[in-house]
Design a protein around this motif. Structure first.
Motif, PDB file in Angstrom:
ATOM      1  N   GLU A 159     -43.070  29.312  11.881  1.00 34.30           N
ATOM      2  CA  GLU A 159     -43.324  30.748  11.712  1.00 34.30           C
ATOM      3  C   GLU A 159     -42.050  31.584  11.787  1.00 34.30           C
ATOM      4  OE1 GLU A 159     -46.355  34.074  13.593  1.00 34.30           O
ATOM      5  OE2 GLU A 159     -46.733  31.943  13.891  1.00 34.30           O
TER       6      GLU A 159
ATOM      7  N   LYS B  90     -43.380  28.373   5.962  1.00 37.59           N
ATOM      8  CA  LYS B  90     -43.992  28.324   7.293  1.00 37.59           C
ATOM      9  C   LYS B  90     -44.494  26.912   7.606  1.00 37.59           C
ATOM     10  CE  LYS B  90     -47.576  30.640  10.035  1.00 37.59           C
ATOM     11  NZ  LYS B  90     -48.637  31.672  10.011  1.00 37.59           N
TER      12      LYS B  90
ATOM     13  N   GLU C 244     -45.579  31.024   2.751  1.00 35.23           N
ATOM     14  CA  GLU C 244     -46.545  30.167   3.443  1.00 35.23           C
ATOM     15  C   GLU C 244     -46.069  28.716   3.459  1.00 35.23           C
ATOM     16  OE1 GLU C 244     -49.511  29.398   5.834  1.00 35.23           O
ATOM     17  OE2 GLU C 244     -49.080  31.428   5.088  1.00 35.23           O
TER      18      GLU C 244
END
Length: 736
Positions: free
Chosen positions: A108, A103, A100
């Motif tokens: 992404e 990201k 995460e």
């Protein structure tokens, strides 16, 4: 850079050097933001103290990550995204940074690829064998994004280069794995330089004596070889210069692994292998002039030296599926020695060295489409549950090294298939429905059968018929992975439909004879007719391989035996009548754990449990057997021996456990049965007495015998099992 004091001066120097080289390579990236993002990833890597831990060879992970990143950018030609993923995947694996967070920092796409790399690493941590079904998961991860494949190949190459630091056991394991899967995969992606180095390194550790022997021989003959190459090149160089071409020409000694293959293939000694090297002409041409100038060089070469027509290869007009473009010819050089000459441009050479990834630098290049097609094919095959991982890998590796055949559709579209492909392969290549209905084809206005092998340049038209169905022996005709996969799937669907048809025929015929189909009768029939499972038995009925008259005779024989047994029981039953003291006044037997004046047992044919509607049956030898109203034998007992039926119902029986058997069917996939058994025992705290599993054509059928307190618990259990992924049906055995 802040480096821990626990590392050596030499290691600090290596890290600093690799760090600077990567930043230097980053300067050549297309956008300024690319360089900033790579620097950001480098800083995150070096801030992670866990990167100062060491791998199995005792090397620092930070150095390993930097060197893998250098291979990715220098030798494969990937850019910012792949470099960042290679730098960060180990910190993510060690949970120093989450996916995460990746990201948030890098987007992404980087997070997705990094997550894929972590999945691969986790599978390796479980010692996943290539010959283990879990390896399918690894390959599916590869198929998610081509950069996952390329980064892992770079990682394996870097490991092979440092393999001498590993234990002897690890050397054999890693080199075997690279030789079996990763070198062929590099070949498939057009990474010829990496593929060749991998093969040489694999041989160095797996066949050390032969490797050293060939290396020594090459060194001994080096001077004579260089002299011959210079003599061969000289007249070509002069002629090409006179025609105004911009080029470089050089001799290249073939790899030790390829020379060893020639020794084996030709069954000869090193001294008798003449094509130890190849001449390569690399042109500096504009894209529009590439093909014409390559053929111009070919003309010069074949004018100077006599060509061997059978050894001419044109991969410029029709490139290989991995994007490889080049002209190859073999000519008779000085001293009557055959010499291979390769002709290509700088663009083609970069693609040959760096593979499909190099096409990303050339807009409109042919390789990106080929790469997408390859990945799509990998996904199709892997997602087919019929094919196991070992079958896929074996076929995948074979397809790499086999030659290809190029054929055309009636509209002129070019299709590439494995050498040896048939009309039927071509039909499945067009569409699975076309393949299933194929009855033959037409080549150059001549009708040919489905097993006809295709040749280069064939224009193929497929003939179909709505009456045609796939046949089992077609598996001996098709050779491509796609055709085999689609054909097996079609055959499995047909067999399932045949089994369903067979069941319908049997149920209908039994109904005409005033019988009903139950599990007990079905199992007796399967055993009597000698079939492995119910599925095969039902198919045999549908295909009229079993005479229905024999089934009726078998049932009548069973009835005769049962009648004889019952008559014997009646003759031996002497004055057995339940007294009023033994049964309640309302003629209903109350089943209670404190009941002591009546001998009763639970019938094994239907295993009643608390909550079932039940009745009692007076046994000929004394005592009462408790059956469910839905027992498969209930109707027969009530019809023929109604005078021995006793009404019964449950009363207070708390604390008792009852045996029940569940039949579960579902997809025959790894882990499904384990999930079911764990769910029963761990989630619902139900004790399993036994279980048996049978598997056929991708479907499993299992019987789970369990202990439950009542029907409420049992019904909840059935409901929960039905929600498990991969489960088709759940039913209680002994219910009609």
């Amino acid at each position: 850079m802040n480096l821990n004091e626990t590392i050596s001066v030499e290691e600090k120097s290596q890290i600093t050097k690799a760090y600077r080289e990567l930043l230097k390579e980053s300067d050549s990236l297309r956008e300024k933001d690319d360089v900033q993002q790579v620097r950001k990833a480098l800083d995150l890597l070096l801030e992670d103290k866990g990167q100062l831990s060491r791998n199995g060879a005792g090397e620092l992970y930070v150095l390993e990550s930097l060197e893998v990143s250098l291979i990715i950018t220098r030798e494969i030609g990937l850019g910012r995204t792949a470099i960042i993923c290679a730098l960060l995947y180990h910190p993510v694996l060690e949970k120093s940074i989450s996916v995460e967070e990746v990201k948030q920092h890098f987007g992404e796409q980087v997070a997705g690829i990094t997550g894929g790399l972590v999945k691969v690493a986790e599978l390796y941590a479980k010692n996943t064998s290539i010959r283990n079904e879990n390896f399918r998961k690894l390959l599916l991860t590869f198929a998610e994004d081509i950069r996952v494949v390329l980064i892992i190949i770079a990682d394996r190459l870097r490991t092979m280069r440092a393999l001498k630091l590993y234990s002897a056991e690890d050397q054999q394991r890693i080199s075997g794995e690279v030789g079996f899967l990763y070198a062929p995969m590099a070949h498939r992606l057009g990474l010829y330089a990496i593929k060749s180095e991998m093969e040489d390194l694999v041989m160095k550790f797996s066949n050390q004596k032969m490797y050293q022997y060939i290396a020594r021989k090459l060194n001994e003959t080096k001077r004579a070889r260089e002299k011959y190459i210079a003599a061969f090149i000289e007249p070509l160089k002069k002629e090409l210069e006179s025609q105004g071409l911009q080029f470089e020409i050089k001799g290249r000694t073939k790899t030790i692994h390829s020379i060893w293959n020639k020794i084996k293939k030709q069954d000869t000694e090193f001294e008798h292998v003449f094509d130890l090297f190849a001449i390569r002409v690399i042109l500096d041409s504009e894209l529009r002039n590439e093909k014409a100038e390559c053929w111009q060089v070919y003309s010069v070469v074949t004018d100077k030296y006599q060509p061997n027509p059978s050894r001419m290869r044109d991969w410029i007009s029709v490139p290989k599926s991995n994007g490889y473009e080049s002209l190859h010819t073999t000519v008779l050089g000085p001293d009557k020695k055959w010499v291979e000459v390769q002709i290509r441009t700088h663009r083609m050479n970069e693609v040959a060295e760096k593979g499909l990834a190099a096409h990303w630098k050339y807009k409109g290049g042919k390789g990106e489409k080929g790469m997408d097609e390859w990945l799509s094919n990998v996904r199709d095959i892997l997602e087919n549950p019929e094919l196991n991982a070992v079958d896929f890998i074996d076929d995948f590796r074979l397809n790499l090294y086999d030659k290809e055949v190029f054929v055309f559709t009636p509209k002129g579209d070019l299709r590439r298939l494995k050498k040896g492909a048939t009309i039927l392969d071509f039909a499945f290549e067009i569409h699975s429905e076309v393949g299933k209905k194929c009855v033959g084809g037409k080549i150059d206005n001549k009708n040919v059968p489905i097993k006809h092998q295709l040749k280069n340049g064939d224009h193929v038209e497929i003939h179909t018929s709505n009456n045609q169905e796939p046949k089992q022996d077609w598996l001996n005709i098709v050779v491509t992975s796609k055709a085999k996969s689609k054909l097996k799937q079609a055959l499995r669907e047909m067999q399932y439909k045949e089994a369903e048809l067979g069941r319908e025929l049997l149920v209908r015929r039994l109904k005409n004879w005033k019988y009903e189909l139950n599990d007990q009768l079905l199992n007796q029939l399967v055993k009597f007719f000698g079939y492995k499972n119910i599925h095969d038995f039902m198919r045999a009925i549908a295909m009229e391989q079993i005479d229905m008259a024999r089934i009726k005779d078998f049932i009548l024989d069973i009835e005769k035996k049962e009648i004889a047994e019952e008559e014997q029981e009646e003759r031996s039953a002497v004055n057995f009548v339940a007294s009023e003291d033994e049964l309640p006044s309302d003629d209903v037997l109350m089943i209670d754990q404190s009941l002591t004046n009546v001998d009763f047992t639970l019938a094994k044919c239907c295993n009643p449990i608390f909550g079932d509607e039940i009745f009692g049956f007076v046994a000929s030898m004394g005592g009462i057997k408790i059956h469910r109203l839905t027992c498969p034998n209930a109707k027969d007992m009530q019809t023929r021996f109604g005078y021995r039926i006793v009404k019964a119902q449950w009363t207070n029986v708390k604390g008792n456990s009852y045996q029940a058997t569940l039949k579960v069917t579902g997809v025959d996939d790894i882990g499904v049965v384990t999930n079911i058994s764990q769910y029963i025992s761990k989630e619902l705290k139900v004790k399993i007495r036994s279980m048996s599993i049978d598997s056929n054509e991708g479907v499993f059928e299992g019987n789970f015998t369990i202990y439950v307190d009542n029907t409420q618990v049992l019904n909840l259990l059935i409901k929960k099992i039905k929600t498990i992924k991969g489960v088709y049906t759940v039913s209680r055995v002994g219910v009609i």
